[in-house]
Every structure is written in structure tokens, then in C-alpha cells.
Design an enzyme around this catalytic site. Structure first.
Site, short mmCIF file in Angstrom:
data_model
loop_
_atom_site.label_atom_id
_atom_site.label_comp_id
_atom_site.label_asym_id
_atom_site.label_seq_id
_atom_site.Cartn_x
_atom_site.Cartn_y
_atom_site.Cartn_z
N SER A 1 0.83 -1.21 0.00
CA SER A 1 0.00 0.00 0.00
C SER A 1 0.86 1.26 0.00
CB SER A 1 -0.87 0.01 1.26
OG SER A 1 -1.59 1.23 1.34
N TYR B 1 -1.37 -0.52 10.30
CA TYR B 1 -1.67 -1.01 8.95
C TYR B 1 -0.45 -0.82 8.04
CZ TYR B 1 -3.65 -1.14 4.24
OH TYR B 1 -3.87 -1.42 2.92
#
Ligand SMILES: NC(=O)c1ccc[n+]([C@@H]2O[C@H](COP(=O)([O-])OP(=O)(O)OC[C@H]3O[C@@H](n4cnc5c(N)ncnc54)[C@H](OP(=O)(O)O)[C@@H]3O)[C@@H](O)[C@H]2O)c1
Length: 243
Positions: free
Chosen positions: A142, A155
Site C-alpha cells: 500500500s 496497517y
């Protein structure tokens, strides 16, 4: 072998979003697809959709937090199609929150799915790739790991752990295996569904200019279709408007 036609591609997190779009695109381009996720009804419907369009797909209920499920997914590919060319480790969750909130169970779940889930995929596929003498790992990470912002630290940490492990894997892989990490920016999927309202507000703002999951599927297809000796290591694909 170059191109996509005839390759056997297993995809985790194939029941929605980026995984589903990738399955559809690769199947359309002649890959045989092995779908994995926890919702069997969605996998069954997706496999039927692919077959109806003239493609070839199979599926297995796969929870990436269970090592044996990844082993089963890889075995299914080999039993059904005789080999595994690509493992797309795409399953992921984003239970983002402030560290002050001490949502320790959410941290653990992200580590289990986003990090250990990818490691279990490596554990299942690496010996098979070694035996075959070919194989390609594609790991969805990501842009959260490239530009660190509040709420996303755990995350982003899980995604950057995968980025680091992927680079180590690439270096150990030798000249016959390929390793690609794809870093999507904001993509319009079900990703934010389980977030708490404060976190969802941050993500909803990003979703105003988010990409379609097809954009990430095309990036994954680009890495897969390269000739054997070409290893596309790192792809970042984000909306033009994303800061
Ligand atoms: N959307 C974005 O803006 C964005 C941006 C950057 C990176 N990403 C990454 O892209 C990947 C795909 O996410 P998405 O955006 O397509 O969201 P999504 O639509 O929510 O898809 C997530 C997928 O992961 C699967 N999954 C979740 N937990 C799992 C588990 N324990 N075992 C197996 N599968 C599991 C889900 O299927 P089941 O629920 O059926 O198991 C689903 O298929 C994730 O790794 C995410 O971190 C997304």
C-alpha cells in the site's frame, strides 16, 4: 514463458475489490485462476462468472490466517492445473485507528492477515516454485507504507513488513523466481467497511478520487506478462489527485 495465457494464478482475497478485478482480468487474458478467500458463495459465483465468459477458474475457501489453508490453495492449483505460476497474496484488512485507542485486537488481526497471511503464502508456494524452477510472487502492499499518516501506523507497518520481506525474498530467490510488490493508493472497494467512524471519515475523503480496482489489476497483469527474465519489482499505482 511470457504473457498471461496459460499461466496458473492463485489469488487470495479474491472475493471482492482488487482480488476480484484481478481474477476477472487475468481470466479474460487466458490465465487459469485459483480463487481464495473466506466467503465461499462469492468465490463460487465469481468462478461461475469466469467460466461463463469462457475462462477457467476454481476456488477454495481460504482463510490466510491458517497456514494449512494456503497449503491447500497451492495444492488445488497443482492438482487441478498441474502447476502454479503466480501467487497473488492480496488478502488484507485495514482496521485503522489512533494508537491511543489501544485497539490491540485490531493490531493483532492486521498482523495475522496482512503479514502472517503473506508469510504463509510464501511457505506454501516457495517449495513448489523451487521444485518447478519457476514461479512469481505478487504481494499487494500500500501507499500507506510510503507516506505515513495518523491512524494508519499499524496497517502501514504490516504492509511495510511485507515490502521488506518481499525484497529479501527477491534477493534470495535467484534467477528463476520473480517477486513483485504492488502499492495501490486509494481504490474504491469494500476495504473501509469494517473501519470505525473516525477512520472511515478519513478514508471516505480519499475515496472521492479513488481508482477503480481494475487499475490495480492492470498493474498486476503488467508484472505477470513480462518475459521470464524480467522481474518487475515495485509498482505504485495511485490516483493522480492523491497527495
Ligand atoms: N482499497 C484501497 O484503497 C487499498 C489501498 C492500498 C492497498 N489495499 C490492499 O489491497 C488488498 C485488497 O483490498 P481491497 O481494497 O480489494 O478490499 P476488499 O474489497 O475489502 O478485499 C479484501 C479481500 O481480502 C479478503 N480477506 C480478508 N481477510 C481475509 C482472511 N483472513 N483470509 C482470506 N481472505 C481475507 C476478503 O475476502 P473474505 O472476506 O471473503 O475473506 C476480500 O476478498 C488488501 O491487501 C488491502 O490492504 C487496498
Amino acid at each position: 514463458m511470457s504473457g498471461i495465457e496459460g499461466k496458473v494464478v492463485a489469488i487470495t482475497g479474491a472475493s471482492s475489490g482488487i482480488g476480484e478485478a484481478t481474477a476477472l482480468l487475468l481470466a479474460e487474458r487466458g490465465a487459469k485462476i485459483v480463487l481464495g478467500a473466506r466467503r465461499p458463495e462469492r468465490l463460487e459465483a465469481l468462478a461461475a462468472r469466469i467460466e461463463k465468459a469462457g475462462g477457467d477458474a476454481t476456488w477454495a475457501r481460504t482463510d490466510v490466517t491458517r497456514r494449512e489453508d494456503l497449503a491447500g490453495l497451492v495444492k488445488l492449483a497443482r492438482d487441478r492445473y498441474g502447476k502454479l505460476d503466480v501467487l497473488v497474496s492480496n488478502a488484507g484488512i485495514g482496521l485503522i485507528s489512533r494508537l491511543d485507542d489501544l485497539r490491540v485486537e485490531d493490531w493483532e488481526e492486521m498482523i495475522d492477515v496482512n503479514l502472517k497471511g503473506v508469510l504463509y503464502g510464501i511457505a506454501a508456494a516457495l517449495p513448489v516454485f523451487r521444485e518447478q524452477g519457476f514461479g512469481h510472487f505478487v504481494n499487494t502492499v500500500s501507499t500507506a507504507g510510503l507516506r505515513i499518516v495518523p491512524l494508519q501506523s499499524v496497517y502501514a507497518g504490516t504492509k511495510n513488513a511485507v515490502r521488506t520481506i518481499s525484497e529479501g525474498l527477491r534477493q534470495e530467490a535467484g534467477d528463476s523466481l520473480r517477486v513483485t510488490v504492488v502499492s495501490p493508493g486509494a481504490v474504491r472497494t469494500d476495504f473501509a467497511e469494517r473501519m470505525d467512524p473516525a477512520a472511515k471519515a478519513q478514508i471516505d475523503k480519499m475515496m472521492e478520487t479513488a481508482l477503480s480496482p481494475d487499475a490495480v489489476a492492470r498493474a498486476i497483469a503488467f508484472a505477470i506478462e513480462q518475459p521470464d527474465g524480467v522481474d518487475v519489482g515495485d509498482i505504485v499505482v495511485r490516483p493522480t489527485a492523491q497527495g
